[in-house]
Design a protein around this motif. Structure first.
Motif, PDB file in Angstrom:
ATOM      1  N   LYS A 199       0.857  -1.181   0.000  1.00 55.07           N
ATOM      2  CA  LYS A 199       0.000   0.000   0.000  1.00 55.07           C
ATOM      3  C   LYS A 199       0.899   1.238   0.000  1.00 55.07           C
ATOM      4  CE  LYS A 199      -3.668  -2.016   2.772  1.00 55.07           C
ATOM      5  NZ  LYS A 199      -4.535  -1.880   3.950  1.00 55.07           N
ATOM      6  N   ASN A 200       0.400   2.324  -0.529  1.00 57.13           N
ATOM      7  CA  ASN A 200       1.141   3.582  -0.427  1.00 57.13           C
ATOM      8  C   ASN A 200       0.968   4.143   0.981  1.00 57.13           C
ATOM      9  OD1 ASN A 200       2.139   3.764  -3.080  1.00 57.13           O
ATOM     10  ND2 ASN A 200       0.132   4.446  -3.796  1.00 57.13           N
ATOM     11  N   PRO A 201       2.075   4.434   1.671  1.00 58.42           N
ATOM     12  CA  PRO A 201       1.915   5.062   2.985  1.00 58.42           C
ATOM     13  C   PRO A 201       1.349   6.470   2.794  1.00 58.42           C
ATOM     14  CG  PRO A 201       4.226   4.545   2.501  1.00 58.42           C
ATOM     15  CD  PRO A 201       3.465   4.307   1.253  1.00 58.42           C
ATOM     16  N   SER A 202       0.722   7.003   3.838  1.00 60.78           N
ATOM     17  CA  SER A 202       0.094   8.309   3.701  1.00 60.78           C
ATOM     18  C   SER A 202       1.100   9.351   3.192  1.00 60.78           C
ATOM     19  CB  SER A 202      -0.502   8.665   5.065  1.00 60.78           C
ATOM     20  OG  SER A 202      -0.461   9.994   5.286  1.00 60.78           O
ATOM     21  N   GLY A 203       0.745  10.021   2.122  1.00 68.53           N
ATOM     22  CA  GLY A 203       1.574  11.093   1.567  1.00 68.53           C
ATOM     23  C   GLY A 203       2.808  10.631   0.807  1.00 68.53           C
ATOM     24  N   ALA A 204       2.954   9.311   0.581  1.00 66.56           N
ATOM     25  CA  ALA A 204       4.152   8.836  -0.130  1.00 66.56           C
ATOM     26  C   ALA A 204       3.754   7.738  -1.130  1.00 66.56           C
ATOM     27  CB  ALA A 204       5.170   8.291   0.861  1.00 66.56           C
ATOM     28  N   SER A 205       4.692   7.432  -2.021  1.00 66.77           N
ATOM     29  CA  SER A 205       4.439   6.380  -3.001  1.00 66.77           C
ATOM     30  C   SER A 205       5.424   5.243  -2.767  1.00 66.77           C
ATOM     31  CB  SER A 205       4.624   6.960  -4.417  1.00 66.77           C
ATOM     32  OG  SER A 205       4.943   5.933  -5.316  1.00 66.77           O
TER      33      SER A 205
ATOM     34  N   MET B 182       9.570   5.066  -3.758  1.00 60.82           N
ATOM     35  CA  MET B 182      10.659   4.793  -2.793  1.00 60.82           C
ATOM     36  C   MET B 182      11.503   3.598  -3.263  1.00 60.82           C
ATOM     37  SD  MET B 182       9.058   5.472   0.994  1.00 60.82           S
ATOM     38  CE  MET B 182       7.490   4.699   0.815  1.00 60.82           C
ATOM     39  N   ILE B 183      10.810   2.547  -3.746  1.00 63.57           N
ATOM     40  CA  ILE B 183      11.543   1.341  -4.197  1.00 63.57           C
ATOM     41  C   ILE B 183      12.405   1.700  -5.411  1.00 63.57           C
ATOM     42  CG2 ILE B 183      11.274  -1.021  -5.083  1.00 63.57           C
ATOM     43  CD1 ILE B 183       8.509  -1.061  -3.569  1.00 63.57           C
ATOM     44  N   ASP B 184      11.835   2.505  -6.299  1.00 61.22           N
ATOM     45  CA  ASP B 184      12.553   2.943  -7.495  1.00 61.22           C
ATOM     46  C   ASP B 184      13.790   3.769  -7.099  1.00 61.22           C
ATOM     47  OD1 ASP B 184      13.135   3.381 -10.102  1.00 61.22           O
ATOM     48  OD2 ASP B 184      11.419   4.663 -10.541  1.00 61.22           O
ATOM     49  N   GLU B 185      13.607   4.704  -6.161  1.00 66.32           N
ATOM     50  CA  GLU B 185      14.733   5.565  -5.737  1.00 66.32           C
ATOM     51  C   GLU B 185      15.877   4.740  -5.160  1.00 66.32           C
ATOM     52  OE1 GLU B 185      13.476   8.782  -3.158  1.00 66.32           O
ATOM     53  OE2 GLU B 185      12.114   9.506  -4.731  1.00 66.32           O
ATOM     54  N   LEU B 186      15.560   3.583  -4.593  1.00 65.22           N
ATOM     55  CA  LEU B 186      16.626   2.725  -4.033  1.00 65.22           C
ATOM     56  C   LEU B 186      17.292   1.883  -5.117  1.00 65.22           C
ATOM     57  CD1 LEU B 186      14.855   1.601  -0.743  1.00 65.22           C
ATOM     58  CD2 LEU B 186      16.810   3.134  -0.959  1.00 65.22           C
ATOM     59  N   GLY B 187      16.837   2.049  -6.345  1.00 57.49           N
ATOM     60  CA  GLY B 187      17.452   1.319  -7.468  1.00 57.49           C
ATOM     61  C   GLY B 187      17.103  -0.163  -7.463  1.00 57.49           C
TER      62      GLY B 187
ATOM     63  N   ALA C 298      10.214  -9.325   1.545  1.00 58.25           N
ATOM     64  CA  ALA C 298      10.848  -9.029   2.840  1.00 58.25           C
ATOM     65  C   ALA C 298      12.090  -8.166   2.637  1.00 58.25           C
ATOM     66  CB  ALA C 298      11.211 -10.333   3.544  1.00 58.25           C
ATOM     67  N   HIS C 299      12.865  -8.494   1.597  1.00 58.87           N
ATOM     68  CA  HIS C 299      14.097  -7.752   1.334  1.00 58.87           C
ATOM     69  C   HIS C 299      13.791  -6.286   0.994  1.00 58.87           C
ATOM     70  CE1 HIS C 299      18.224  -7.082   0.107  1.00 58.87           C
ATOM     71  NE2 HIS C 299      17.729  -6.438  -0.943  1.00 58.87           N
ATOM     72  N   VAL C 300      12.827  -6.082   0.096  1.00 56.46           N
ATOM     73  CA  VAL C 300      12.489  -4.719  -0.337  1.00 56.46           C
ATOM     74  C   VAL C 300      11.940  -3.918   0.851  1.00 56.46           C
ATOM     75  CG1 VAL C 300      10.912  -3.386  -1.804  1.00 56.46           C
ATOM     76  CG2 VAL C 300      12.133  -5.362  -2.748  1.00 56.46           C
ATOM     77  N   ARG C 301      11.108  -4.569   1.646  1.00 58.00           N
ATOM     78  CA  ARG C 301      10.511  -3.914   2.816  1.00 58.00           C
ATOM     79  C   ARG C 301      11.596  -3.430   3.788  1.00 58.00           C
ATOM     80  NH1 ARG C 301       6.804  -6.649   6.823  1.00 58.00           N
ATOM     81  NH2 ARG C 301       5.235  -5.045   7.159  1.00 58.00           N
ATOM     82  N   GLU C 302      12.576  -4.297   3.962  1.00 56.95           N
ATOM     83  CA  GLU C 302      13.666  -3.969   4.882  1.00 56.95           C
ATOM     84  C   GLU C 302      14.488  -2.791   4.355  1.00 56.95           C
ATOM     85  OE1 GLU C 302      15.537  -7.633   6.262  1.00 56.95           O
ATOM     86  OE2 GLU C 302      17.404  -6.468   6.336  1.00 56.95           O
ATOM     87  N   ARG C 303      14.759  -2.813   3.039  1.00 57.70           N
ATOM     88  CA  ARG C 303      15.548  -1.725   2.439  1.00 57.70           C
ATOM     89  C   ARG C 303      14.806  -0.387   2.561  1.00 57.70           C
ATOM     90  NH1 ARG C 303      19.306  -3.025  -1.624  1.00 57.70           N
ATOM     91  NH2 ARG C 303      19.564  -0.772  -1.734  1.00 57.70           N
TER      92      ARG C 303
ATOM     93  N   PHE D 189      14.086   4.911   4.535  1.00 53.38           N
ATOM     94  CA  PHE D 189      13.064   5.963   4.709  1.00 53.38           C
ATOM     95  C   PHE D 189      12.392   5.924   6.079  1.00 53.38           C
ATOM     96  CE2 PHE D 189      13.256   4.993   0.151  1.00 53.38           C
ATOM     97  CZ  PHE D 189      13.434   6.254  -0.390  1.00 53.38           C
ATOM     98  N   GLY D 190      12.696   4.937   6.896  1.00 55.80           N
ATOM     99  CA  GLY D 190      12.057   4.823   8.210  1.00 55.80           C
ATOM    100  C   GLY D 190      10.569   4.512   8.110  1.00 55.80           C
TER     101      GLY D 190
END
Ligand SMILES: Cc1cc2nc3c(=O)[nH]c(=O)nc-3n(C[C@H](O)[C@H](O)[C@H](O)COP(=O)(O)OP(=O)(O)OC[C@H]3O[C@@H](n4cnc5c(N)ncnc54)[C@H](O)[C@@H]3O)c2cc1C
Length: 302
Positions: A229-235, A239-244, A279-284, A289-290
């Motif tokens: 899901k998109n967190p409130s106010g973010a995509s 975020m996943i894309d920005e982490l490459g 799990a890996h992506v979630r952790e990254r 981004f906290g």
């Protein structure tokens, strides 16, 4: 789970339930992942209370399957039965602005049928696969709209009361990919109240949404739509894309190169591959981004 007791099978047949032994859920889900179990295809709504009482009395756990487009299912032999509503004809009937829709109806066909009858509002849902029942449960939405907005009434099996019930739309809370239905309530039919719009105008809206999807999503590849899901106010995707992480793989489970929140089964991915990638992506994302991303995909794990 395999049903073999002849008495139970006879009772199911009497309720008009079709028993499909050893159904591979990989063939029933858009991700193409999932083990085997017996599937019970329900042909009559009025048989549902007796069916569920029967399953409860035999301590047979079960889950509801719609179109399987938002599910990640465990591999191997599954320890629960799967219940699915059979399609009925006609799937949709109209009464003025109200569309009476069976929960087993295909969502895209429902949107198109209503559009052809000058009823709009659901243009954004045109590319969302699956059934109307699954869309209700998930409060499916896209491009600024969600199905819950149009729900006037839902017919459902209320697990807590063990009976069929009609619930008016104002007694249901529809939030972003979340509804107030109990987890074991079963959607059976819905009345949608839709705004009048000329077909040409609806078609234009549908075309725009289709183009946006084609431009941004890995259509034609096996996926379950957005994993998080998109967190409130973010995509989540941004975020996943920005982490490459686009293109990152575990086995044949891969973060789509086209849309970073779509994870695809690029071949013979197992549930374990997909779970490990998630799990890996979630952790990254959490580290960078906290933010702990919440699953949008529904997990059927043992
Ligand atoms: C390419 C692609 C694009 C997508 N785009 C979007 C999008 O833009 N927006 C969006 O919201 N989703 C999107 N999705 C996700 C998915 O299509 C929706 O969540 C859809 O509404 C799920 O419907 P389904 O019938 O396939 O449900 P399933 O995947 O079968 O089930 C999902 C959940 O609903 C429950 N359920 C299903 N039917 C019933 C019922 N009759 N009664 C009670 N519970 C039931 C299941 O038990 C499960 O918990 C996309 C998926 C794909 C593959």
């Amino acid at each position: 789970m395999r049903l073999e007791d002849p008495k139970l099978l006879a009772a199911l047949a009497e309720l008009g339930v079709e028993h499909r032994p050893d159904t591979a859920l990989a063939g029933e889900t858009s991700l193409g992942i999932g083990g085997t179990t017996d599937l019970l295809l329900i042909r009559r709504h009025d048989a549902i209370p007796d069916l569920l009482k029967l399953l409860d009395s035999q301590h047979l756990p079960h889950k509801f399957l719609g179109g399987g487009s938002n599910l990640l299912v465990q591999d191997g032999e599954l320890p629960w039965l799967v219940l699915q509503l059979a399609r009925s004809e006609p799937e949709v009937t109209l009464e003025g602005h109200i569309a009476h829709v069976d929960a087993a109806a295909d969502l895209g066909r429902t949107v198109t049928f209503c559009a052809k009858n000058d009823l709009g509002g659901m243009e954004g849902l045109i590319g969302v696969p699956g059934t109307v029942g699954g869309a209700l449960r998930m409060n499916a939405g896209a491009y600024g709209m969600q199905i819950g907005t149009y729900v006037r009434e839902v017919k459902l099996y209320r697990a807590a009361e063990r009976r069929l019930e009609i619930l008016s739309g104002d007694r249901i809370s529809f939030e972003y990919r979340h509804t107030s239905f109990a987890p074991d309530d079963m959607m059976l039919a819905v009345k949608l109240e839709l705004p009048s719009k000329p077909f040409k105008e609806i078609l234009q809206g549908i075309r725009i949404c289709n183009e946006k999807r084609r431009a941004s999503q890995p259509l034609g590849q096996k996926s379950a739509g957005c994993i998080f899901k998109n967190p409130s106010g973010a995509s989540a995707g941004r975020m996943i894309d920005e982490l490459g992480l686009k293109g990152l793989s575990v086995g044949d489970a891969r973060v789509s190169n086209r849309h970073a929140n779509f994870f695809v089964n690029a071949g013979r991915a197992s549930a374990a591959d997909m779970l490990s990638l998630i799990a890996h992506v979630r952790e990254r994302v959490a580290k960078a981004f906290g933010i702990t991303l919440e699953h949008e995909v529904v997990l059927w794990l043992v």
